[in-house]
Motif scaffolding. Structure first.
Motif, PDB file in Angstrom:
ATOM      1  N   ALA A   1       0.839  -1.203   0.000  1.00 23.40           N
ATOM      2  CA  ALA A   1       0.000   0.000   0.000  1.00 23.40           C
ATOM      3  C   ALA A   1       0.873   1.252   0.000  1.00 23.40           C
ATOM      4  O   ALA A   1       1.821   1.352   0.771  1.00 23.40           O
ATOM      5  N   GLN A   2       0.540   2.172  -0.890  1.00 20.97           N
ATOM      6  CA  GLN A   2       1.213   3.465  -0.980  1.00 20.97           C
ATOM      7  C   GLN A   2       0.165   4.540  -0.709  1.00 20.97           C
ATOM      8  O   GLN A   2      -0.860   4.586  -1.395  1.00 20.97           O
ATOM      9  N   SER A   3       0.411   5.384   0.275  1.00 24.05           N
ATOM     10  CA  SER A   3      -0.517   6.476   0.567  1.00 24.05           C
ATOM     11  C   SER A   3      -0.589   7.421  -0.622  1.00 24.05           C
ATOM     12  O   SER A   3       0.406   7.651  -1.317  1.00 24.05           O
ATOM     13  N   VAL A   4      -1.775   7.960  -0.855  1.00 22.58           N
ATOM     14  CA  VAL A   4      -1.966   8.934  -1.928  1.00 22.58           C
ATOM     15  C   VAL A   4      -2.701  10.143  -1.393  1.00 22.58           C
ATOM     16  O   VAL A   4      -3.347  10.086  -0.350  1.00 22.58           O
ATOM     17  N   LYS A   5      -2.594  11.235  -2.115  1.00 21.75           N
ATOM     18  CA  LYS A   5      -3.336  12.450  -1.819  1.00 21.75           C
ATOM     19  C   LYS A   5      -3.678  13.088  -3.158  1.00 21.75           C
ATOM     20  O   LYS A   5      -3.151  12.675  -4.199  1.00 21.75           O
ATOM     21  N   PRO A   6      -4.553  14.080  -3.168  1.00 22.52           N
ATOM     22  CA  PRO A   6      -4.916  14.698  -4.438  1.00 22.52           C
ATOM     23  C   PRO A   6      -3.696  15.170  -5.222  1.00 22.52           C
ATOM     24  O   PRO A   6      -2.718  15.666  -4.655  1.00 22.52           O
ATOM     25  N   LEU A   7      -3.768  14.933  -6.524  1.00 17.42           N
ATOM     26  CA  LEU A   7      -2.761  15.266  -7.517  1.00 17.42           C
ATOM     27  C   LEU A   7      -1.531  14.363  -7.477  1.00 17.42           C
ATOM     28  O   LEU A   7      -0.524  14.645  -8.104  1.00 17.42           O
ATOM     29  N   THR A   8      -1.645  13.217  -6.800  1.00 17.97           N
ATOM     30  CA  THR A   8      -0.642  12.168  -6.916  1.00 17.97           C
ATOM     31  C   THR A   8      -0.923  11.408  -8.205  1.00 17.97           C
ATOM     32  O   THR A   8      -2.079  11.093  -8.498  1.00 17.97           O
ATOM     33  N   SER A   9       0.128  11.091  -8.984  1.00 21.81           N
ATOM     34  CA  SER A   9      -0.001  10.246 -10.174  1.00 21.81           C
ATOM     35  C   SER A   9       0.795   8.974  -9.964  1.00 21.81           C
ATOM     36  O   SER A   9       1.892   9.006  -9.405  1.00 21.81           O
ATOM     37  N   VAL A  10       0.228   7.879 -10.429  1.00 21.67           N
ATOM     38  CA  VAL A  10       0.852   6.570 -10.287  1.00 21.67           C
ATOM     39  C   VAL A  10       0.838   5.892 -11.646  1.00 21.67           C
ATOM     40  O   VAL A  10      -0.226   5.699 -12.229  1.00 21.67           O
ATOM     41  N   MET A  11       2.016   5.524 -12.170  1.00 20.44           N
ATOM     42  CA  MET A  11       2.109   4.798 -13.426  1.00 20.44           C
ATOM     43  C   MET A  11       2.140   3.312 -13.109  1.00 20.44           C
ATOM     44  O   MET A  11       2.968   2.850 -12.327  1.00 20.44           O
ATOM     45  N   ILE A  12       1.219   2.552 -13.705  1.00 18.72           N
ATOM     46  CA  ILE A  12       1.067   1.129 -13.423  1.00 18.72           C
ATOM     47  C   ILE A  12       1.302   0.353 -14.719  1.00 18.72           C
ATOM     48  O   ILE A  12       0.432   0.315 -15.596  1.00 18.72           O
ATOM     49  N   PRO A  13       2.488  -0.260 -14.854  1.00 19.03           N
ATOM     50  CA  PRO A  13       2.773  -1.009 -16.080  1.00 19.03           C
ATOM     51  C   PRO A  13       2.064  -2.362 -16.104  1.00 19.03           C
ATOM     52  O   PRO A  13       1.558  -2.826 -15.066  1.00 19.03           O
ATOM     53  N   PRO A  14       2.032  -3.006 -17.266  1.00 16.38           N
ATOM     54  CA  PRO A  14       1.425  -4.330 -17.358  1.00 16.38           C
ATOM     55  C   PRO A  14       2.039  -5.291 -16.334  1.00 16.38           C
ATOM     56  O   PRO A  14       3.243  -5.238 -16.056  1.00 16.38           O
ATOM     57  N   GLY A  15       1.190  -6.167 -15.780  1.00 17.63           N
ATOM     58  CA  GLY A  15       1.646  -7.188 -14.852  1.00 17.63           C
ATOM     59  C   GLY A  15       1.612  -6.802 -13.388  1.00 17.63           C
ATOM     60  O   GLY A  15       1.718  -7.664 -12.521  1.00 17.63           O
ATOM     61  N   VAL A  16       1.476  -5.517 -13.075  1.00 16.25           N
ATOM     62  CA  VAL A  16       1.439  -5.077 -11.678  1.00 16.25           C
ATOM     63  C   VAL A  16       0.013  -5.235 -11.150  1.00 16.25           C
ATOM     64  O   VAL A  16      -0.926  -4.641 -11.680  1.00 16.25           O
TER      65      VAL A  16
END
Length: 128
Positions: A80-95
């Motif tokens: 788990a990674q905490s997030v807040k508004p305007l956080t971007s997360v790049m999720i490649p295939p397989g994750v």
């Protein structure tokens, strides 16, 4: 620009006006699915409760958190990674990923979203 060629066509979509589609994350409003000039899709997704963990074999997603509860997180391969508004997360295939908690997310999918490229670890790896 070549005068004999037609100019590129820009497209405008108001995401909240699109019909919602149920998805493992909640409800998504998917823009540009029918637009041949753009290789992806843009989703406005409302996550009201914890989303179901899933992964894609071909699709890369970029989640941009627009709004979320203070304890919201993105779980990536079980972490788990905490997030807040305007956080971007790049999720490649397989994750394997899922949103945890209430949030509104803008998701860019490349290539275009394909529901046949959505897999659930408990179904894909039933013995684990």
């Amino acid at each position: 620009m070549n005068p004999s060629s037609s100019p590129p066509t820009a497209r405008l979509v108001h995401l909240p006006d699109l019909p919602p589609v149920d998805c493992p994350c909640g409800q998504a409003r998917r823009g540009f699915a029918d637009c041949t000039e753009f290789p992806g899709t843009i989703h406005l997704t409302n996550i009201h409760t914890d989303a179901r963990a899933h992964f894609h074999q071909r699709l890369t997603e970029v989640y941009t958190i627009l709004d979320c509860d203070a304890d919201a997180a993105i779980e990536l391969d079980g972490v788990a990674q905490s997030v807040k508004p305007l956080t971007s997360v790049m999720i490649p295939p397989g994750v394997v990923h899922r949103a945890v908690g209430r949030m509104t997310v803008l998701i860019c999918c490349i290539p275009k979203f394909d529901p046949h490229d959505e897999y659930f670890p408990d179904e894909y790896f039933p013995d684990e």
